[in-house]
Design a protein around this motif. Sequence first.
Motif, mmCIF file in Angstrom:
data_model
loop_
_atom_site.group_PDB
_atom_site.id
_atom_site.type_symbol
_atom_site.label_atom_id
_atom_site.label_comp_id
_atom_site.label_asym_id
_atom_site.label_seq_id
_atom_site.Cartn_x
_atom_site.Cartn_y
_atom_site.Cartn_z
ATOM 1 N N UNK A 169 30.645 77.503 -42.758
ATOM 2 C CA UNK A 169 30.144 78.380 -43.821
ATOM 3 C C UNK A 169 28.638 78.181 -44.021
ATOM 4 N N UNK A 170 27.949 79.278 -44.336
ATOM 5 C CA UNK A 170 26.540 79.272 -44.760
ATOM 6 C C UNK A 170 25.705 78.356 -43.860
ATOM 7 N N UNK A 171 25.019 77.365 -44.446
ATOM 8 C CA UNK A 171 24.149 76.503 -43.658
ATOM 9 C C UNK A 171 24.871 75.625 -42.663
ATOM 10 N N UNK A 172 26.191 75.502 -42.804
ATOM 11 C CA UNK A 172 26.995 74.710 -41.863
ATOM 12 C C UNK A 172 27.825 75.593 -40.932
ATOM 13 N N UNK A 173 27.462 76.868 -40.833
ATOM 14 C CA UNK A 173 28.283 77.799 -40.039
ATOM 15 C C UNK A 173 28.250 77.475 -38.552
ATOM 16 N N UNK A 174 27.188 76.815 -38.085
ATOM 17 C CA UNK A 174 27.085 76.510 -36.658
ATOM 18 C C UNK A 174 27.944 75.326 -36.246
ATOM 19 N N UNK A 175 28.456 74.563 -37.209
ATOM 20 C CA UNK A 175 29.299 73.424 -36.859
ATOM 21 C C UNK A 175 30.577 73.911 -36.176
ATOM 22 N N UNK A 176 30.932 73.317 -35.061
ATOM 23 C CA UNK A 176 32.127 73.761 -34.331
ATOM 24 C C UNK A 176 33.407 73.203 -34.944
ATOM 25 N N UNK A 177 34.531 73.706 -34.473
ATOM 26 C CA UNK A 177 35.807 73.128 -34.840
ATOM 27 C C UNK A 177 35.965 71.761 -34.184
ATOM 28 N N UNK A 178 37.085 71.086 -34.436
ATOM 29 C CA UNK A 178 38.241 71.629 -35.153
ATOM 30 C C UNK A 178 37.969 71.826 -36.634
#
Length: 300
Positions: free
Chosen positions: A65-74
Amino acid sequence: MIPYEEIQVPVNGGELAVLRWPAREPDAPVVIALHGITANALSWGPVARLLAGRVTLIAPDLRGRAGSSALPGPYGIAQHADDVAALTEALGLGRVVLAGHSMGAFVTALAAVRHPERFGPLLLVDGGIGFPAPTHLSPDELLTAVIGPAMDRLSMTFPDRAAYRSFWQAHPAFADVWSAEVDAYIQRDLTGDEPAMHSSCRIEAVRADGINLFDEEVLTAVRKLPVPATLLWAQRGLMNEEQGLYDETRLAAAELGGTGVTPVPVRDVNHYTLLTGEAGGNEIVGHLLTMSGASGPSDN
């Protein structure tokens, strides 16, 4: 809206975007606050203002989400719980009060179970108490039943920020309670270029998290809490309907006796305004100040 600083905190797979509203005093207590399934850290902006510098409030954009949207799964509630634990370690924090709204409340409960040395007491804001999923629904039907139109928004595009604002201002939950703080919160979600701007929420993250809310580990977390928790529940629902997510009957069916959870009703608020409105925000602030041991006069 009061000033905040934005920092990047290392977690598994990258960096978590984190907002920090510092307290007036360097030795003031710290509260970590978690947002809902398609929200972002700025949903806690009104609470930060009402806290008036009596605690340091730290709110991450959760993974995807938002500023952390680039973080991948899981993705999933357990991953968010572990991310929040990593956040406290990276910032050198001791045990802190942990609060969560909606899905964030489920993350709060599970984080306390998975990392009991780091969190407590807990504030669950219109979330955290789950019920078994209806067996006749597919995963996507279940997700739509849980968050409704919020899921549809994730695949929509908007010509500009004014159009996104108009979309949200027409939402029944916000129609009569719009503010500059709410505007900042929803605008943090918007990304891309005109004329095809869109939500920063990764659909795959929202889908995984929403379905995961019905997993046994998540549903049973509230029964394994190592610390006391308060559940603030809104009288009205996500679309400002009369039926909220919780009521006395549903909470009685949840059989919370012995769990350490104290339910507290908040009248005349809906699922969103419990967090973003003045009445709901003040209710949250009162509990956070008590839980953290903070005191002192408000600047309001």
